[in-house]
Enzyme design. Sequence first.
Site, PDB file in Angstrom:
ATOM      1  N   LYS A  58       0.834  -1.198   0.000  1.00  0.00           N
ATOM      2  CA  LYS A  58       0.000   0.000   0.000  1.00  0.00           C
ATOM      3  C   LYS A  58       0.873   1.254   0.000  1.00  0.00           C
ATOM      4  O   LYS A  58       0.593   2.227  -0.722  1.00  0.00           O
ATOM      5  CB  LYS A  58      -0.943  -0.013   1.213  1.00  0.00           C
ATOM      6  CG  LYS A  58      -2.070  -1.034   1.076  1.00  0.00           C
ATOM      7  CD  LYS A  58      -2.846  -1.279   2.380  1.00  0.00           C
ATOM      8  CE  LYS A  58      -3.875  -2.400   2.154  1.00  0.00           C
ATOM      9  NZ  LYS A  58      -4.597  -2.793   3.367  1.00  0.00           N
ATOM     10  N   GLN A 102      -4.686  -1.494   9.518  1.00  0.00           N
ATOM     11  CA  GLN A 102      -4.678  -2.826   8.925  1.00  0.00           C
ATOM     12  C   GLN A 102      -5.306  -3.842   9.877  1.00  0.00           C
ATOM     13  O   GLN A 102      -5.009  -3.855  11.076  1.00  0.00           O
ATOM     14  CB  GLN A 102      -3.226  -3.228   8.580  1.00  0.00           C
ATOM     15  CG  GLN A 102      -3.096  -4.539   7.827  1.00  0.00           C
ATOM     16  CD  GLN A 102      -3.709  -4.512   6.431  1.00  0.00           C
ATOM     17  OE1 GLN A 102      -3.743  -3.478   5.774  1.00  0.00           O
ATOM     18  NE2 GLN A 102      -4.209  -5.650   5.977  1.00  0.00           N
ATOM     19  N   ASP A 125     -10.947   2.880   4.147  1.00  0.00           N
ATOM     20  CA  ASP A 125     -11.412   1.504   3.959  1.00  0.00           C
ATOM     21  C   ASP A 125     -12.929   1.425   3.785  1.00  0.00           C
ATOM     22  O   ASP A 125     -13.447   0.396   3.342  1.00  0.00           O
ATOM     23  CB  ASP A 125     -11.049   0.660   5.190  1.00  0.00           C
ATOM     24  CG  ASP A 125      -9.736  -0.083   5.034  1.00  0.00           C
ATOM     25  OD1 ASP A 125      -9.454  -0.553   3.917  1.00  0.00           O
ATOM     26  OD2 ASP A 125      -9.006  -0.203   6.035  1.00  0.00           O
TER      27      ASP A 125
END
Length: 288
Positions: A58, A102, A125
């Site tokens: 990422k 994460q 997200d």
Amino acid sequence: MSSVPTTARLIDGNALARSIRDDVARRVAALAARGVVPGLAVVLVGENPASAVYVRNKVKDCAEVGIASTLDRLPADTSETALLERIVALNADPAVHGILVQLPLPEHIDEHRVIEAISPAKDADGFHVSNVGQLVVGEPLFRPCTPYGVMKMLEHAGTRLDGAEAVVIGRSNIVGKPQALMLLAAGATVTVCHSRTRDLAAHTRRADILVAAVGRPNLVTADMVKPGATVIDVGMNRGADGKLCGDVDFAGVSRVAGAITPVPGGVGPMTRAMLLVNTIEAAERGAR
Ligand code: GUN
């Protein structure tokens, strides 16, 4: 086996992700002309090896398109309070347009509480209940990256969604549920199957669009697929041979399906690309 010609069209996630990254890079340049540098803050707690790889990718993707990223690597014994304090600071930082924590988090940390601490306006997200709710009512701010990427792949493949039968296997908050909502919004008739579904094949055989997102190698076999269907494989598994494989028996299903995504090179790169899209959109909204 490998000498048998396949019939399904391959939906190339690598190529589509590349064109999406190119578009994001152009939008980053346009913002730069106005003095805005989009920023993504990535937070990793603990040493989960798969998470470490995802997070590294990422950060690398951000650098490629000109998004400024920061990576907070916190030790596995970080307290929930300390993590929440870090999120509060990122929420208040004007250089940060997107925040990603994460998952999974270590067991002593309440994942739900952490996600809800992220400002919905920075929730890259799309996991915050506010963003999930926005998706439910059809006005999403951030869409979860994996199902968003799948929608882009279907669009690119020219798959008709309006009135189509769509079957999603998997009911996770990250993929299955938001995928079902996005397909529904696009006009599909959606069935969500899961581990308690009685006759999985009876459902999948009706699907014009079949999305598999459970994490079981070879769950979807050729006899479960309607001829000509579009099959999207979200699975990311290590096969018995140590190779990366999805949830779909690719060799068998390719002979029945009309279009299919490979693993690797399918949904994975699209998930990464859509995080960049969510981040640039957040920065563009902030600059407005
Ligand atoms: N872990 C597995 N997939 C994801 C994802 O899309 N976002 C985050 N934050 N963690 C994940």
